[in-house]
Motif scaffolding. Structure first.
Motif, PDB file in Angstrom:
ATOM      1  N   ALA A   1      -8.168   6.316   7.870  1.00 16.82           N
ATOM      2  CA  ALA A   1      -9.070   5.523   8.707  1.00 16.82           C
ATOM      3  C   ALA A   1     -10.432   6.208   8.678  1.00 16.82           C
ATOM      4  O   ALA A   1     -10.654   7.199   9.386  1.00 16.82           O
ATOM      5  CB  ALA A   1      -8.530   5.430  10.131  1.00 16.82           C
ATOM      6  N   TRP A   2     -11.343   5.690   7.850  1.00 18.13           N
ATOM      7  CA  TRP A   2     -12.644   6.336   7.657  1.00 18.13           C
ATOM      8  C   TRP A   2     -13.545   6.047   8.850  1.00 18.13           C
ATOM      9  O   TRP A   2     -13.751   4.892   9.222  1.00 18.13           O
ATOM     10  CB  TRP A   2     -13.272   5.855   6.364  1.00 18.13           C
ATOM     11  N   GLN A   3     -14.116   7.100   9.433  1.00 19.32           N
ATOM     12  CA  GLN A   3     -14.830   6.950  10.697  1.00 19.32           C
ATOM     13  C   GLN A   3     -16.264   7.447  10.690  1.00 19.32           C
ATOM     14  O   GLN A   3     -17.076   7.010  11.502  1.00 19.32           O
ATOM     15  CB  GLN A   3     -14.072   7.698  11.804  1.00 19.32           C
ATOM     16  N   SER A   4     -16.592   8.389   9.813  1.00 19.44           N
ATOM     17  CA  SER A   4     -17.923   8.974   9.898  1.00 19.44           C
ATOM     18  C   SER A   4     -18.468   9.267   8.503  1.00 19.44           C
ATOM     19  O   SER A   4     -17.715   9.287   7.521  1.00 19.44           O
ATOM     20  CB  SER A   4     -17.891  10.256  10.739  1.00 19.44           C
ATOM     21  N   LEU A   5     -19.781   9.498   8.447  1.00 17.31           N
ATOM     22  CA  LEU A   5     -20.465   9.648   7.165  1.00 17.31           C
ATOM     23  C   LEU A   5     -21.683  10.535   7.342  1.00 17.31           C
ATOM     24  O   LEU A   5     -22.419  10.410   8.323  1.00 17.31           O
ATOM     25  CB  LEU A   5     -20.890   8.273   6.655  1.00 17.31           C
TER      26      LEU A   5
ATOM     27  N   ASP B   1      -2.460  11.968  10.694  1.00 19.02           N
ATOM     28  CA  ASP B   1      -3.341  12.554  11.706  1.00 19.02           C
ATOM     29  C   ASP B   1      -3.961  13.885  11.278  1.00 19.02           C
ATOM     30  O   ASP B   1      -4.208  14.762  12.104  1.00 19.02           O
ATOM     31  CB  ASP B   1      -2.614  12.731  13.043  1.00 19.02           C
ATOM     32  N   THR B   2      -4.209  14.044   9.987  1.00 15.63           N
ATOM     33  CA  THR B   2      -4.955  15.198   9.508  1.00 15.63           C
ATOM     34  C   THR B   2      -6.346  14.739   9.082  1.00 15.63           C
ATOM     35  O   THR B   2      -6.545  13.584   8.699  1.00 15.63           O
ATOM     36  CB  THR B   2      -4.256  15.873   8.310  1.00 15.63           C
TER      37      THR B   2
ATOM     38  N   LEU C   1      -4.546  16.568  14.028  1.00 14.25           N
ATOM     39  CA  LEU C   1      -5.183  16.206  15.284  1.00 14.25           C
ATOM     40  C   LEU C   1      -4.274  15.309  16.110  1.00 14.25           C
ATOM     41  O   LEU C   1      -3.258  14.815  15.629  1.00 14.25           O
ATOM     42  CB  LEU C   1      -6.509  15.494  15.012  1.00 14.25           C
ATOM     43  N   THR C   2      -4.670  15.092  17.350  1.00 14.56           N
ATOM     44  CA  THR C   2      -3.930  14.178  18.204  1.00 14.56           C
ATOM     45  C   THR C   2      -4.110  12.757  17.708  1.00 14.56           C
ATOM     46  O   THR C   2      -5.205  12.351  17.328  1.00 14.56           O
ATOM     47  CB  THR C   2      -4.433  14.280  19.652  1.00 14.56           C
ATOM     48  N   SER C   3      -3.035  11.997  17.688  1.00 14.53           N
ATOM     49  CA  SER C   3      -3.121  10.607  17.254  1.00 14.53           C
ATOM     50  C   SER C   3      -4.150   9.846  18.084  1.00 14.53           C
ATOM     51  O   SER C   3      -4.199   9.978  19.311  1.00 14.53           O
ATOM     52  CB  SER C   3      -1.747   9.940  17.389  1.00 14.53           C
ATOM     53  N   GLY C   4      -4.985   9.074  17.415  1.00 16.15           N
ATOM     54  CA  GLY C   4      -6.013   8.309  18.112  1.00 16.15           C
ATOM     55  C   GLY C   4      -7.330   9.045  18.278  1.00 16.15           C
ATOM     56  O   GLY C   4      -8.255   8.515  18.900  1.00 16.15           O
ATOM     57  N   THR C   5      -7.459  10.243  17.720  1.00 12.46           N
ATOM     58  CA  THR C   5      -8.719  10.983  17.797  1.00 12.46           C
ATOM     59  C   THR C   5      -9.830  10.209  17.093  1.00 12.46           C
ATOM     60  O   THR C   5      -9.645   9.696  16.000  1.00 12.46           O
ATOM     61  CB  THR C   5      -8.575  12.370  17.149  1.00 12.46           C
ATOM     62  N   ASN C   6     -10.982  10.132  17.737  1.00 15.39           N
ATOM     63  CA  ASN C   6     -12.147   9.477  17.145  1.00 15.39           C
ATOM     64  C   ASN C   6     -13.142  10.533  16.686  1.00 15.39           C
ATOM     65  O   ASN C   6     -13.454  11.472  17.421  1.00 15.39           O
ATOM     66  CB  ASN C   6     -12.824   8.556  18.159  1.00 15.39           C
ATOM     67  N   ILE C   7     -13.640  10.371  15.471  1.00 17.54           N
ATOM     68  CA  ILE C   7     -14.607  11.307  14.914  1.00 17.54           C
ATOM     69  C   ILE C   7     -16.005  10.753  15.139  1.00 17.54           C
ATOM     70  O   ILE C   7     -16.320   9.648  14.715  1.00 17.54           O
ATOM     71  CB  ILE C   7     -14.358  11.527  13.419  1.00 17.54           C
TER      72      ILE C   7
ATOM     73  N   ARG D   1     -14.100  12.981  19.549  1.00 18.31           N
ATOM     74  CA  ARG D   1     -14.320  12.371  20.846  1.00 18.31           C
ATOM     75  C   ARG D   1     -13.061  12.299  21.717  1.00 18.31           C
ATOM     76  O   ARG D   1     -13.091  11.766  22.803  1.00 18.31           O
ATOM     77  CB  ARG D   1     -14.914  10.979  20.651  1.00 18.31           C
ATOM     78  N   LYS D   2     -11.961  12.835  21.226  1.00 21.23           N
ATOM     79  CA  LYS D   2     -10.771  12.965  22.043  1.00 21.23           C
ATOM     80  C   LYS D   2     -10.385  14.421  22.066  1.00 21.23           C
ATOM     81  O   LYS D   2     -10.029  14.992  21.056  1.00 21.23           O
ATOM     82  CB  LYS D   2      -9.614  12.133  21.479  1.00 21.23           C
ATOM     83  N   GLY D   3     -10.511  15.051  23.185  1.00 17.74           N
ATOM     84  CA  GLY D   3     -10.202  16.460  23.267  1.00 17.74           C
ATOM     85  C   GLY D   3     -11.426  17.337  23.503  1.00 17.74           C
ATOM     86  O   GLY D   3     -11.290  18.536  23.686  1.00 17.74           O
ATOM     87  N   HIS D   4     -12.641  16.761  23.476  1.00 16.18           N
ATOM     88  CA  HIS D   4     -13.865  17.490  23.814  1.00 16.18           C
ATOM     89  C   HIS D   4     -14.099  18.678  22.881  1.00 16.18           C
ATOM     90  O   HIS D   4     -14.550  19.731  23.299  1.00 16.18           O
ATOM     91  CB  HIS D   4     -13.822  17.971  25.266  1.00 16.18           C
ATOM     92  N   PHE D   5     -13.799  18.496  21.625  1.00 19.27           N
ATOM     93  CA  PHE D   5     -13.990  19.559  20.653  1.00 19.27           C
ATOM     94  C   PHE D   5     -15.145  19.221  19.719  1.00 19.27           C
ATOM     95  O   PHE D   5     -15.465  18.065  19.499  1.00 19.27           O
ATOM     96  CB  PHE D   5     -12.725  19.785  19.817  1.00 19.27           C
ATOM     97  N   CYS D   6     -15.732  20.256  19.156  1.00 14.68           N
ATOM     98  CA  CYS D   6     -16.736  20.105  18.118  1.00 14.68           C
ATOM     99  C   CYS D   6     -16.169  20.647  16.822  1.00 14.68           C
ATOM    100  O   CYS D   6     -15.460  21.651  16.815  1.00 14.68           O
ATOM    101  CB  CYS D   6     -18.012  20.864  18.490  1.00 14.68           C
ATOM    102  N   LEU D   7     -16.464  19.971  15.735  1.00 18.09           N
ATOM    103  CA  LEU D   7     -15.938  20.331  14.424  1.00 18.09           C
ATOM    104  C   LEU D   7     -17.094  20.777  13.539  1.00 18.09           C
ATOM    105  O   LEU D   7     -18.152  20.183  13.568  1.00 18.09           O
ATOM    106  CB  LEU D   7     -15.238  19.117  13.826  1.00 18.09           C
TER     107      LEU D   7
END
Length: 225
Positions: A108-112, A128-129, A152-158, A173-179
């Protein structure tokens, strides 16, 4: 600064003087890109098109039709690039011609993030990787997808990815983490190689340098940083 509003308009804000400069547009999504020529591009939530506007006065410039809703929008030279859940779309700003490149399946491609002559698509695999796919913007050819060892947790949004020096940074955006993702090559814009050098997370807990902080690498660990 151009900020998406919850009323589907684009708000202008002066962060130096902390002054609001009004809003423009209607039915705009939160996918906004702008160039130094004074033009902004935004996807419309009610129909499949992107429209460009003069962000100094809010006047309409052009409409680009037949473009599906984007998860991320980037500008590069005379093109804007948008990523959907399955493909990358490239649109010529002058002619309106759009080409589509199908990305790797089962992601599921989410960011660019676009930098130099390349772009990195970031998504979540079916297991979920984190998954990454590098694209050459000159040839419009994609390299093989690379999947990290981080689950990652299922349903995590990047969130929106951005380039900082020779690293790509995004928020989860799920879990309040920065990557933070560091490409394998040191020269910005010349990197088309994955796997990546290192990947780490920080957020509310654990602390950035905690020994319990999640870590993954596809090369010998070596030194952090």
């Amino acid at each position: 600064m151009l900020l998406p509003g919850n009323d589907d308009r684009i708000y202008r804000y002066d962060p130096v003087n902390r002054v609001s400069l009004g809003a423009y547009g209607a039915n705009e999504s939160d996918m906004i890109a702008a160039d130094n020529r004074g033009v902004s591009y935004a996807a419309n939530e009610l129909s499949s098109h992107v429209q460009s506007m003069d962000y100094s006065n809010g006047s309409h410039i052009a409409t680009y039709s037949g473009i599906s809703t984007f998860n991320a929008l980037e500008l590069k030279d005379n093109y804007f690039f948008g990523i959907t859940g399955t493909s990358l779309r490239r649109t010529n700003i002058s002619t309106g011609t759009t080409n589509a490149l199908t990305l790797a399946a089962n992601v599921a491609w989410q960011s660019l993030a676009v930098y130099g002559s390349h772009a990195i698509a970031i998504g979540l695999s079916s297991t979920d990787t984190l998954a990454f796919q590098s694209l050459n913007l000159n040839t419009f050819i994609a390299d093989a997808v690379q999947v990290s060892t981080v689950t990652l947790t299922s349903g995590t949004n990047i969130g929106k990815a951005a380039v900082i020096y020779n690293s790509i940074t995004a928020t989860l955006r799920k879990g309040h983490f920065c990557l933070r993702f560091r490409p394998a090559c040191p020269i910005l814009g010349a990197c088309a190689r994955l796997p990546f050098r290192s990947l780490w997370f920080w957020g509310r807990s654990p602390l950035p340098h905690s020994t319990s902080c999640c870590w993954a690498t596809t090369q010998p660990r070596g030194r952090r940083g």
